[in-house]
Write a protein that holds these residues in place. Structure first.
Motif, PDB file in Angstrom:
ATOM      1  N   ASN A  89       0.847  -1.182   0.000  1.00 11.06           N
ATOM      2  CA  ASN A  89       0.000   0.000   0.000  1.00 11.06           C
ATOM      3  C   ASN A  89       0.893   1.246   0.000  1.00 11.06           C
ATOM      4  O   ASN A  89       1.599   1.499   0.976  1.00 11.06           O
ATOM      5  N   CYS A 149      -8.669   5.764   4.048  1.00  9.73           N
ATOM      6  CA  CYS A 149      -9.563   5.216   3.030  1.00  9.73           C
ATOM      7  C   CYS A 149     -10.492   4.158   3.623  1.00  9.73           C
ATOM      8  O   CYS A 149     -10.040   3.237   4.307  1.00  9.73           O
ATOM      9  N   GLY A 176     -11.929   1.824   2.062  1.00 10.16           N
ATOM     10  CA  GLY A 176     -11.668   0.539   1.438  1.00 10.16           C
ATOM     11  C   GLY A 176     -10.391  -0.146   1.872  1.00 10.16           C
ATOM     12  O   GLY A 176     -10.374  -1.359   2.087  1.00 10.16           O
ATOM     13  N   CYS A 177      -9.303   0.605   2.041  1.00 10.35           N
ATOM     14  CA  CYS A 177      -8.013  -0.066   2.209  1.00 10.35           C
ATOM     15  C   CYS A 177      -7.130   0.423   3.353  1.00 10.35           C
ATOM     16  O   CYS A 177      -6.061  -0.143   3.564  1.00 10.35           O
ATOM     17  N   GLY A 232     -13.580   0.715   8.445  1.00 10.69           N
ATOM     18  CA  GLY A 232     -13.327   0.381   7.050  1.00 10.69           C
ATOM     19  C   GLY A 232     -13.267  -1.101   6.739  1.00 10.69           C
ATOM     20  O   GLY A 232     -13.376  -1.970   7.601  1.00 10.69           O
ATOM     21  N   THR A 264     -18.844  -1.089  -3.292  1.00 10.55           N
ATOM     22  CA  THR A 264     -17.615  -0.484  -2.776  1.00 10.55           C
ATOM     23  C   THR A 264     -16.433  -1.427  -2.952  1.00 10.55           C
ATOM     24  O   THR A 264     -15.341  -1.002  -3.344  1.00 10.55           O
ATOM     25  N   ASP A 286     -15.516  -1.353  -6.614  1.00 10.00           N
ATOM     26  CA  ASP A 286     -14.898  -0.067  -6.944  1.00 10.00           C
ATOM     27  C   ASP A 286     -13.469   0.011  -6.416  1.00 10.00           C
ATOM     28  O   ASP A 286     -12.552   0.461  -7.115  1.00 10.00           O
ATOM     29  N   GLU A 287     -13.267  -0.466  -5.206  1.00 10.84           N
ATOM     30  CA  GLU A 287     -11.934  -0.398  -4.580  1.00 10.84           C
ATOM     31  C   GLU A 287     -10.916  -1.254  -5.334  1.00 10.84           C
ATOM     32  O   GLU A 287      -9.799  -0.817  -5.600  1.00 10.84           O
ATOM     33  N   GLY A 291      -9.783   0.386  -8.487  1.00 15.34           N
ATOM     34  CA  GLY A 291      -8.800   1.442  -8.244  1.00 15.34           C
ATOM     35  C   GLY A 291      -7.400   0.889  -8.050  1.00 15.34           C
ATOM     36  O   GLY A 291      -6.409   1.467  -8.503  1.00 15.34           O
ATOM     37  N   TRP A 292      -7.306  -0.257  -7.393  1.00 17.66           N
ATOM     38  CA  TRP A 292      -5.995  -0.876  -7.189  1.00 17.66           C
ATOM     39  C   TRP A 292      -5.424  -1.460  -8.477  1.00 17.66           C
ATOM     40  O   TRP A 292      -4.208  -1.529  -8.643  1.00 17.66           O
ATOM     41  N   THR A 336      -2.903   7.085 -10.454  1.00 16.71           N
ATOM     42  CA  THR A 336      -4.182   7.079  -9.756  1.00 16.71           C
ATOM     43  C   THR A 336      -5.255   7.639 -10.674  1.00 16.71           C
ATOM     44  O   THR A 336      -4.975   8.053 -11.794  1.00 16.71           O
ATOM     45  N   THR A 381     -13.183   7.055 -10.224  1.00 18.07           N
ATOM     46  CA  THR A 381     -14.221   6.297 -10.909  1.00 18.07           C
ATOM     47  C   THR A 381     -15.096   7.253 -11.696  1.00 18.07           C
ATOM     48  O   THR A 381     -15.619   8.223 -11.155  1.00 18.07           O
TER      49      THR A 381
END
Length: 158
Positions: A6, A16, A18-19, A26, A62, A65-66, A69-70, A79, A82
């Protein structure tokens, strides 16, 4: 599979949903690279249910979506945000039957728009949700400056 590091873990203010591992509310996702795919496993908890013992559809979106992104961070080393997310819910997701597997990859790329596909699979190996996502990616200079992103390595690249 190779664990992805990360890149934001020591950044002040990083929380975040998500992460971020320190976000008490989270999802605390961690990600792995498996060929062209990015993969994560996640154990649903009761506080994320919508109906009795059933994972809320918004949480499923979510998760999709997460992971998309990764994919952008690892595969394109930048980066973005969405632009569009479409979900298809195929079957209910139990919060009691074990860990879920998320898997996503790039399907198309045109200039700064990237299309991705993702799946959410239950512990029995059945696909419960599918998502398609379009990401608007930033130039690497903007990712470095505005978002403090330098790169997204795997453990063996450190």
């Amino acid at each position: 599979m190779k664990k992805i590091i990360n890149p934001f873990i020591h950044l002040d203010g990083y929380n975040c949903f998500g992460c971020a591992p320190q976000n008490p509310l989270g999802l605390k996702l961690t990600f792995y690279e498996d060929g062209d795919d990015i993969v994560a496993t996640w154990q649903p908890r009761p506080e994320f249910q919508g109906w009795l013992n059933t994972l809320h559809g918004g949480v499923q979106a979510t998760l999709i979506d997460e992971i998309c992104g990764w994919v952008i961070m690892r595969k394109l080393q930048t980066t973005g945000v969405t632009s569009q997310l479409n979900m298809r819910y195929l079957r209910p997701v139990s919060c009691l039957e074990g860990a879920l597997t998320l898997r996503a990859h790039i399907t198309a790329q045109r200039r700064n728009l990237v299309d991705l596909e993702a799946t959410l699979t239950n512990a029995q190996g059945k696909v419960c949700a599918q998502g398609t996502c379009t990401y608007f990616t930033f130039l690497r200079e903007k990712a470095r400056g505005q978002w403090h992103f330098t790169h997204c390595p795997t453990e063996d690249e450190l």
